[in-house]
Design a protein around this motif. Structure first.
Motif, PDB file in Angstrom:
ATOM      1  N   GLN A   1       0.857  -1.187   0.000  1.00  0.00           N
ATOM      2  CA  GLN A   1       0.000   0.000   0.000  1.00  0.00           C
ATOM      3  C   GLN A   1       0.897   1.242   0.000  1.00  0.00           C
ATOM      4  O   GLN A   1       1.583   1.511   0.997  1.00  0.00           O
ATOM      5  CB  GLN A   1      -0.886  -0.022   1.247  1.00  0.00           C
ATOM      6  CG  GLN A   1      -1.996   0.997   1.175  1.00  0.00           C
ATOM      7  CD  GLN A   1      -2.853   1.012   2.434  1.00  0.00           C
ATOM      8  OE1 GLN A   1      -2.428   0.571   3.495  1.00  0.00           O
ATOM      9  NE2 GLN A   1      -4.062   1.517   2.305  1.00  0.00           N
TER      10      GLN A   1
ATOM     11  N   LYS B   1       2.533   4.737   0.465  1.00  0.00           N
ATOM     12  CA  LYS B   1       2.351   5.773   1.481  1.00  0.00           C
ATOM     13  C   LYS B   1       2.540   7.150   0.856  1.00  0.00           C
ATOM     14  O   LYS B   1       3.485   7.371   0.105  1.00  0.00           O
ATOM     15  CB  LYS B   1       3.369   5.575   2.610  1.00  0.00           C
ATOM     16  CG  LYS B   1       3.061   4.352   3.436  1.00  0.00           C
ATOM     17  CD  LYS B   1       3.970   4.306   4.638  1.00  0.00           C
ATOM     18  CE  LYS B   1       3.514   3.176   5.546  1.00  0.00           C
ATOM     19  NZ  LYS B   1       4.511   2.813   6.532  1.00  0.00           N
TER      20      LYS B   1
ATOM     21  N   LYS C   1      -5.463  14.399   0.980  1.00  0.00           N
ATOM     22  CA  LYS C   1      -5.289  13.111   1.681  1.00  0.00           C
ATOM     23  C   LYS C   1      -6.446  12.163   1.322  1.00  0.00           C
ATOM     24  O   LYS C   1      -6.237  10.990   1.010  1.00  0.00           O
ATOM     25  CB  LYS C   1      -5.251  13.336   3.194  1.00  0.00           C
ATOM     26  CG  LYS C   1      -5.350  12.055   4.011  1.00  0.00           C
ATOM     27  CD  LYS C   1      -5.344  12.346   5.502  1.00  0.00           C
ATOM     28  CE  LYS C   1      -5.996  11.268   6.371  1.00  0.00           C
ATOM     29  NZ  LYS C   1      -5.747   9.883   6.027  1.00  0.00           N
TER      30      LYS C   1
ATOM     31  N   ASP D   1      -6.428   8.297  -0.277  1.00  0.00           N
ATOM     32  CA  ASP D   1      -7.015   7.174   0.477  1.00  0.00           C
ATOM     33  C   ASP D   1      -8.073   6.465  -0.359  1.00  0.00           C
ATOM     34  O   ASP D   1      -8.183   5.241  -0.326  1.00  0.00           O
ATOM     35  CB  ASP D   1      -7.651   7.685   1.781  1.00  0.00           C
ATOM     36  CG  ASP D   1      -6.596   8.064   2.829  1.00  0.00           C
ATOM     37  OD1 ASP D   1      -5.436   7.611   2.684  1.00  0.00           O
ATOM     38  OD2 ASP D   1      -6.931   8.805   3.770  1.00  0.00           O
TER      39      ASP D   1
ATOM     40  N   ALA E   1      -4.312   4.245  -1.384  1.00  0.00           N
ATOM     41  CA  ALA E   1      -3.045   4.576  -0.742  1.00  0.00           C
ATOM     42  C   ALA E   1      -3.272   4.798   0.748  1.00  0.00           C
ATOM     43  O   ALA E   1      -4.409   4.851   1.218  1.00  0.00           O
ATOM     44  CB  ALA E   1      -2.458   5.839  -1.366  1.00  0.00           C
ATOM     45  N   GLU E   2      -2.172   4.905   1.473  1.00  0.00           N
ATOM     46  CA  GLU E   2      -2.261   5.286   2.871  1.00  0.00           C
ATOM     47  C   GLU E   2      -1.654   6.683   2.959  1.00  0.00           C
ATOM     48  O   GLU E   2      -0.440   6.843   2.931  1.00  0.00           O
ATOM     49  CB  GLU E   2      -1.474   4.289   3.732  1.00  0.00           C
ATOM     50  CG  GLU E   2      -1.567   4.578   5.206  1.00  0.00           C
ATOM     51  CD  GLU E   2      -0.596   3.717   6.014  1.00  0.00           C
ATOM     52  OE1 GLU E   2      -0.111   2.685   5.497  1.00  0.00           O
ATOM     53  OE2 GLU E   2      -0.319   4.093   7.161  1.00  0.00           O
ATOM     54  N   ALA E   3      -2.524   7.674   3.004  1.00  0.00           N
ATOM     55  CA  ALA E   3      -2.031   9.048   2.971  1.00  0.00           C
ATOM     56  C   ALA E   3      -2.000   9.621   4.378  1.00  0.00           C
ATOM     57  O   ALA E   3      -2.821   9.284   5.222  1.00  0.00           O
ATOM     58  CB  ALA E   3      -2.917   9.909   2.072  1.00  0.00           C
ATOM     59  N   GLU E   4      -1.027  10.485   4.595  1.00  0.00           N
ATOM     60  CA  GLU E   4      -0.879  11.105   5.914  1.00  0.00           C
ATOM     61  C   GLU E   4      -0.565  12.574   5.738  1.00  0.00           C
ATOM     62  O   GLU E   4       0.242  12.942   4.890  1.00  0.00           O
ATOM     63  CB  GLU E   4       0.273  10.409   6.663  1.00  0.00           C
ATOM     64  CG  GLU E   4       0.496  10.945   8.051  1.00  0.00           C
ATOM     65  CD  GLU E   4       1.742  10.354   8.730  1.00  0.00           C
ATOM     66  OE1 GLU E   4       2.224   9.294   8.268  1.00  0.00           O
ATOM     67  OE2 GLU E   4       2.217  10.969   9.697  1.00  0.00           O
TER      68      GLU E   4
ATOM     69  N   GLU F   1      10.291   7.886   4.200  1.00  0.00           N
ATOM     70  CA  GLU F   1       9.245   6.974   4.682  1.00  0.00           C
ATOM     71  C   GLU F   1       8.114   6.820   3.669  1.00  0.00           C
ATOM     72  O   GLU F   1       7.261   5.952   3.813  1.00  0.00           O
ATOM     73  CB  GLU F   1       8.590   7.529   5.961  1.00  0.00           C
ATOM     74  CG  GLU F   1       9.498   7.757   7.143  1.00  0.00           C
ATOM     75  CD  GLU F   1       8.768   8.588   8.202  1.00  0.00           C
ATOM     76  OE1 GLU F   1       7.570   8.329   8.455  1.00  0.00           O
ATOM     77  OE2 GLU F   1       9.384   9.530   8.737  1.00  0.00           O
ATOM     78  N   PHE F   2       8.059   7.733   2.677  1.00  0.00           N
ATOM     79  CA  PHE F   2       6.888   7.800   1.802  1.00  0.00           C
ATOM     80  C   PHE F   2       7.248   7.469   0.353  1.00  0.00           C
ATOM     81  O   PHE F   2       8.403   7.573  -0.054  1.00  0.00           O
ATOM     82  CB  PHE F   2       6.268   9.208   1.865  1.00  0.00           C
ATOM     83  CG  PHE F   2       5.820   9.576   3.244  1.00  0.00           C
ATOM     84  CD1 PHE F   2       4.557   9.208   3.698  1.00  0.00           C
ATOM     85  CD2 PHE F   2       6.652  10.282   4.112  1.00  0.00           C
ATOM     86  CE1 PHE F   2       4.128   9.536   4.982  1.00  0.00           C
ATOM     87  CE2 PHE F   2       6.242  10.611   5.392  1.00  0.00           C
ATOM     88  CZ  PHE F   2       4.979  10.232   5.820  1.00  0.00           C
ATOM     89  N   HIS F   3       6.213   7.084  -0.394  1.00  0.00           N
ATOM     90  CA  HIS F   3       6.392   6.781  -1.817  1.00  0.00           C
ATOM     91  C   HIS F   3       5.953   7.913  -2.724  1.00  0.00           C
ATOM     92  O   HIS F   3       6.359   7.999  -3.885  1.00  0.00           O
ATOM     93  CB  HIS F   3       5.597   5.526  -2.196  1.00  0.00           C
ATOM     94  CG  HIS F   3       5.932   4.342  -1.365  1.00  0.00           C
ATOM     95  ND1 HIS F   3       5.131   3.881  -0.346  1.00  0.00           N
ATOM     96  CD2 HIS F   3       7.024   3.534  -1.396  1.00  0.00           C
ATOM     97  CE1 HIS F   3       5.693   2.837   0.219  1.00  0.00           C
ATOM     98  NE2 HIS F   3       6.849   2.598  -0.396  1.00  0.00           N
TER      99      HIS F   3
END
Lengths: 287, 1011
Positions: free
Chosen positions: A2, A4, A20, A24, A28-31, A47-49
């Motif tokens: 998944q 990020k 965001k 989602d 994806a897992e958005a932050e 940490e993110f893609h």
């Protein structure tokens, strides 16, 4: 896997929640990540893609839209951004985020792949002198290598800006962008056939809402991974956000409601969502 | 050593580029001042006062101040001396800068950018900005002083002019860096109240305290109480007299603005029409609070009403919504831009300060102005309405757009009398989770004694002192500039992001906005929960040193919240604030000793019993007398050209399209707006209500609408209120609101209704208020529509004596409520050829105070506007009809609906054609009750009417559902572009849509030429 997504916020960015949400919605897992978390080192882009710089009014657009946030990123996040781009990870900047990417020098960027953080273009005051919220029609360049817009032909979405006029110092600069397929999307006359609206000759207001050079609405860097545009594709993530939605032959039965568990929009998916899905799919296949 | 460096920046004029800022000024001069010039150029200037070496700064101009692709920057030189870019000398230059101490947002942003490049620079560094306009081709006759006056507001800005001679000699005057001279902290003064009544009044007037004699005497009596005296002595305070801190604090807390003394007054009411004599013990408690509390017993969704910063209702299973509307009239009269901006960002903070914090998700803006084309004389100190419109609009636009809150609904109303005081209503809807992650319900504050009180956000300055008391006085030529300030939306946005995170982390025990009355009100109000507080003013960060205690306590400097945490959470809260670069300071603690205790360091400067502070103000005793106004009746002419009337009505400012203004608001940030302010294939038809789906991926909706009709007060303020409420409800029904879950906000703006020498008709104006409140109760009870929040502004007058201007009594009714599914809604634009057009509701002969009556009276073809003003008969039955109509929209049977208001059926039908780009042919026959003539049917403004369009396949079902509520088939949407209105066999109107559109769009487009 998944993917990020880091959705930046802080200092007047204000489309962070919906940006965001659209990532989602496509799996994806958005932050939401505060710019200062990156600056002070508590978080790292590695940490993110995917990174998204949403729309808004960072620092009130004072001294020119996107400049002050662009400067903070150019000076404080240079290495982190450079590593992110070199790792082949997609970046999108929407509206103020596009302005930020242009002013950091990530867009249109150098012809070689590695970013050099030199500003080559700008986005300046609309010819009208006014901030406006109005819907525009965009066509996408089928010959662009932009990974965000694969398969897209035409969408309607709103522009909401006072400084969206894309300019470069010389017309040869624009020629080069065009030759590289970096001109990803343009404002087009909705009366034209889909896919045939692309033109260099300036379209009148309000078809082109700002007087942008060659009607440019969005560009990418030479790799096609970094994409920026003034209009807001996230604002048409669902068809009920289209100003004409009461005019469509909408499905009349209320059983086509989006599944609340899966958060899938079904028939009501808006045409802007594909842009975000493209990047998420790209990451899944390539990273 | 600190020194000032000058940087200037001007647009490069390469191919395809123009100086847009200058061009805007050029067009504005043509539009507003009828001055045509060939060119205006703009130069932005920065004056940096810092310890960084000038040469070092000048070397980085392109990194901070100037965008080298599109601009040219100059360090230490004037741009005008660049002969390449300015190869001809201009005829005139005007440079404009802020006065010392006025908020300079671009300056603060530039300073932030400056620190990015020069992190080692002195923290005392400052940046001030200015702008220089260079004019070419100025006509000989142009009064340059007047031009300069029109480009700046001398209350907050300064301007210098470079004359033609100076320009030719290249001796351009330079605007200099100025700083506010530091003031000296003064210890609190003892204010002797053992003085005569006349002197008490004088003290109140000269100190801008806005307290009446009885209130001054109540304060005097407090300090005679032996118990009070001994308690004060123990704290080292003057025992027998207030300190200036205490007196100012009481004046703010007891102001009309904060205490709503007129709505709380005991009123002896006399009705000369009916002979009724009665006594009303508080209009608010009787007619607003009581009905809502009664309704609260019957529904489970009224969570919090009246006592918090906004009213809260439960919405979907997980969220609540809340709404608040405020006015910012007096500041907007003095500085339209700053006043309006502080209005919008202020009401946003009310939402943020609701419960434990709500997120603002939508704004509404309703303005009342003088006519933009007003030609008459203007009283001293008042701006022309077009300038007020531009300034207010720009302020609200900046405040809303930069905060990332969509402006989804609003109105602009025009009347000559609003020249005296513009009304600037700003509303905000908020969204909050019903429960926080830690389980606390988010609409309930949970403060305890011992909790730490923080001031959060901006610093305190001399700006905004006396806002609350000032707005409780009429506007005069001497109105103070300190009551004006400019908002800073970006500081507030940071504050907002941080506060909502603090809420979700469970760090907040209590929160409220710092608005009117500053810390004295915000901490004072919160201290009621725990019954006490102790404040240390020395801990309050200041914009400039030397403010005295009372100034710190009452200053209304913007972008501040007051927020409390438990002692255990205080550090986590401070760390969060640091991440967001929001300044927070521990300024007080809650206590439970019954005291509002204020110190400056170790010294006590004020101590007021909480009870006296909040409940000590004596109730006003007022009298009201109603005598029905009898304006000359409106009698329509025997012969009339209804085509022309329709075109003239469409062009009236009250009806004309507001698109050129509204489009400058972001109305769809947050990606939730399902019905936007303009609808139809070309997005130029008017929407009735806003519909938003604030949870991404969910189709549950919130409806937001407004109703406002000041005109009707010319006949009866009670009718004005009825019409306003019904208009808001009608608008909401047009998009399919759930009529069983909607709530309202009443915002009254009245001229001073207290009988006195300066207000000889006060008893009548108060009687208007009585009637307004009585009707509000009646309609709201019938519609089962609770008022959950509201506000009043009671001194909307300009001047005294003969040239006094009083606004027409006005109530804005804002409405918000639930919608089951935003996909099933309706808009006003005609959709398809063959669509059936029905009138829902019946017309009556109600032309009193109608737009057509004003139009024809102004044109000289009628003698007056009097007559039957629209009334709401049988509202319970209307509610049933609205429910049936709304349900039909929710069920997908109706996709076209438009409310009938100003200009009646004729105007509504025209707007539907314009929005849909389709013609229609309708027949008026049968649309009115018996006795309603053509005028009443076509132009009358009877309440309860909605025009709907129905597709053939749904027609039978719709008729079945609605026929009991007055449903008349009028006609069809046609294939051509004509609007044809017939009355039986007579053709009354036949106009092409392009002509309708031209009339409707021309009036309020003040662009000043092609863009």
């Amino acid at each position: 896997m998944q993917p990020k997504v880091a959705v930046l916020y802080g200092f007047g960015i204000n489309c962070d929640h919906e940006t965001k949400a659209v990532f989602d919605l496509v799996g994806a897992e958005a932050e939401r990540v505060h710019v200062n978390h990156l600056v002070n080192g508590t978080r790292d882009l590695s940490e993110f893609h995917i990174m998204a710089v949403p729309g808004g009014f960072s620092f009130g657009d004072h001294l020119g839209s996107g400049r002050l946030l662009g400067n903070r990123m150019r000076f404080a996040l240079r290495d982190m951004l450079s590593a992110f781009v070199k790792a082949g990870k997609p970046i999108i900047g929407i509206c103020n985020g596009f302005q930020v990417l242009v002013k950091t020098g990530l867009l249109p960027g150098p012809e070689a792949a590695d970013p050099d953080f030199i500003q080559r273009a700008s986005l300046t005051l609309n010819n009208s002198g006014k901030y406006e919220d109005r819907w525009v029609t965009l066509d996408f360049n089928p010959n662009s290598n932009c990974i965000w817009t694969k398969g897209l032909e035409r969408i309607d979405c709103p522009v909401r800006h006072g400084e969206g006029k894309f300019v470069m110092p010389n017309s040869t600069d624009l020629d080069r962008l065009a030759a590289n397929g970096q001109i990803v999307t343009k404002y087009v006359d909705p009366e034209t056939e889909e896919g045939e609206g692309f033109q260099d000759e300036l379209l009148p207001f309000p078809i082109s809402p700002n007087g942008s050079a060659r009607n440019i609405a969005g560009i990418c860097d030479s790799t096609g991974l970094v994409f920026g545009l003034m209009p807001h594709p996230e604002a048409i993530y669902a068809k009920w956000l289209h100003p004409d939605h009461t005019r469509f032959t909408a499905p009349d039965a209320p059983d086509c409601a989006p599944d609340p568990e899966e958060r899938l929009l079904g028939d009501w998916e808006g045409e802007g969502l594909q842009i975000f899905r493209n990047a998420v799919e790209y990451v899944k296949s390539n990273l | 050593m600190m020194q000032v460096s000058r940087i200037e920046v001007t647009p490069r004029l390469m191919e395809g580029m123009k100086d847009v800022r200058g061009d805007v000024i050029r067009r504005q001069m043509a539009q507003d001042l009828s001055i045509e010039v060939t060119d205006v150029r703009s130069i932005v200037g920065y004056l940096v006062n810092s310890d960084v070496n000038q040469d070092d700064i000048y070397a980085r101009v392109d990194d901070i101040f100037c965008d080298p692709i599109i601009e040219k920057g100059y360090g230490g030189n004037l741009a005008l001396n660049d002969e390449q870019l300015f190869n001809e000398s201009p005829d005139l230059t005007i440079s404009i800068a802020f006065k010392a101490g006025v908020t300079d947002n671009p300056g603060s942003a530039a300073l932030d950018g400056f620190f990015t490049i020069f992190p080692q620079a002195s923290k005392e560094s400052k940046v001030a900005t200015y702008i220089t306009y260079a004019f070419y081709g100025i006509p000989e006759t142009c009064d340059t002083n007047n031009l300069a006056k029109s480009l700046h507001n001398s209350l907050i800005q300064r301007a210098i002019i470079g004359t033609k001679e100076q320009c030719l000699a290249k001796e351009y005057p330079e605007i200099e860096f100025i700083q506010k001279p530091p003031t000296e902290y003064k210890s609190p003064a003892r204010v002797d109240l053992e003085i005569s009544d006349e002197e008490l009044i004088k003290l109140s007037e000269e100190g801008l305290l806005a307290l009446n004699l009885e209130e001054m005497q109540t304060i005097q009596a407090h300090y005679r109480n032996p118990e009070v005296r001994s308690a004060r002595e123990a704290l080292g305070l003057p025992p027998d007299a207030p300190t200036d801190v205490e007196l100012e604090c009481l004046a703010q807390t007891w102001s009309e603005h904060c205490k709503h003394k007129i709505f709380a007054a005991k009123i002896s009411h006399k009705d000369l029409e009916t002979g009724e004599e009665s006594v009303i013990d508080s209009l608010f408690k009787t007619h607003i609070m009581k009905p809502t509390l009664d309704m609260q017993k019957e529904v489970d969704w009224l969570l919090s009403v009246f006592h918090d910063n906004s009213g809260v209702i439960a919405w979907d299973d997980e969220h609540s919504i809340c709404m608040k509307a405020e006015t910012h009239n007096s500041p907007s009269a003095l500085d339209p831009y700053g006043g309006a901006m502080t209005g919008i960002v202020g009401v946003n903070r009310d939402i943020l300060g609701t419960g434990l914090g709500a997120r603002p998700i939508a704004n509404t803006d309703v303005f009342c102005f003088g006519p933009p084309d007003y030609q008459g004389d203007l009283p001293e100190n008042l701006f022309h309405p077009s300038r007020v419109l531009r300034g207010v609009h720009a302020g609200v636009r900046t405040g809303g757009n930069e905060s990332g809150i969509p402006t989804v609904n609003g109105a602009i109303v025009f009347d000559d009398r609003f020249i005296g005081k513009p009304l600037v209503y700003c509303g905000t809807v908020g969204l909050m989770p019903q429960n926080l992650p830690d389980g606390r319900p988010s609409h309930v504050k949970t403060p305890k004694a011992g909790d730490i009180v923080f001031m959060v956000g901006g610093r305190v300055g001399a700006d905004g002192i006396h806002g609350a008391t000032f707005s409780s006085l009429e506007l005069t030529e001497e109105s103070p500039s300190s009551a004006v300030q400019i908002g800073d939306p970006i500081t507030q946005k940071k504050l907002l992001d941080m506060t909502l995170e603090a809420r979700d982390m469970g760090l907040i025990s209590c929160i409220t906005d710092n608005g009117a009355g500053g810390l004295s009100s915000s901490i004072g109000e919160m201290a009621e929960y725990t019954n006490g507080c102790e404040i240390d003013l020395a801990k309050v960060p200041l914009k400039q040193e030397g403010l005295s205690s009372w100034e710190i306590l009452v200053s209304e400097s913007q972008e501040r919240m007051t927020l409390a945490t438990t002692p255990e959470d205080a550090e986590a809260f401070e760390a969060l604030a640091a991440l967001h670069e929001v300044e927070v300071s521990r300024v007080a603690i809650f206590t439970d000793d019954g005291r509002f205790h204020v110190k400056y360091g170790e010294e006590s400067v004020a101590m007021l019993p909480i009870e006296f502070l909040h409940d000590g103000v004596p109730q006003l005793q007022l009298s009201s007398v109603w005598a029905k106004p009898t304006p000359v009746a409106f009698n329509p002419p025997n012969k009339a050209d209804h085509n022309q009337i329709l075109l003239d009505l469409l062009a009236r400012p009250n009806i004309a399209s507001k698109e050129s203004w509204v489009r400058q608001y972001d109305h769809e940030v947050i990606a939730q707006t399902a019905v936007k302010p303009f609808v139809g294939p070309e997005r130029d038809g008017p929407a009735d209500a806003a519909l938003i789906a604030p949870i991404h991926g969910s189709t549950r909706g919130v409806v937001i609408s407004n109703g406002i009709v000041p005109r009707y007060s010319d006949i009866d303020a009670g009718a004005m209120v009825e019409a306003s409420v019904d208009e808001a409800v009608r608008n909401a029904v047009c998009v399919g609101i759930d009529v069983d879950k909607m709530a309202g906000l009443d915002n009254f703006c009245w001229p001073d209704p207290i009988q006195s020498e300066k207000t000889p008709d006060g008893e009548f104006k108060l009687a208007q208020l009585v009637r307004a409140n009585r009707q509000l109760e009646e309609v709201c009870r019938a519609y089962r529509l609770p008022c959950v929040s509201g506000k009043d502004s009671m001194k909307n007058d300009y001047g005294k004596g003969a040239d006094k201007i009083s606004i027409p009594p006005t109530m804005l009714f804002s409405l918000f409520g639930d919608h089951p599914d935003v996909r099933f809604t309706a808009t006003s634009d005609l959709k398809r050829e063959g669509e059936r057009l029905y009138l829902f509701g019946l017309s009556e002969q109600e032309l009193g105070a109608s737009e057509v009556a004003y139009l024809l009276t102004e044109q000289g073809s009628a003698n007056g506007i009097g007559g039957n003003v629209p009334r709401l008969t049988n509202p319970e039955y209307r509610l049933e009809g609205y429910r049936a109509l709304s349900k039909s929209i929710q069920d997908g049977l109706i996709r076209t609906a438009h409310d009938l208001s100003e200009g009646g059926l004729g105007v509504a039908m025209a707007e539907m054609c314009i929005g849909g780009k389709r013609g229609a042919r309708i027949d008026l026959d049968g649309t009115g009750i018996e006795g309603t003539d053509l005028w009443g049917q076509l132009w009358g403004e009877s309440l309860g009417r909605i025009l709907i369009g129905v597709e053939a396949q749904h027609e039978a079902e719709v008729v079945d559902r609605l026929e009991d509520y007055g449903l008349t088939l009028m006609g069809l949407v046609t294939s051509n572009s004509q609007l044809v209105i017939e009355d039986g066999f007579d053709e009354i109107v036949n106009i092409d849509i392009t002509d309708l559109e031209k009339a409707w769009k021309g009036t309020l487009n003040l662009d000043g030429g092609e863009i």
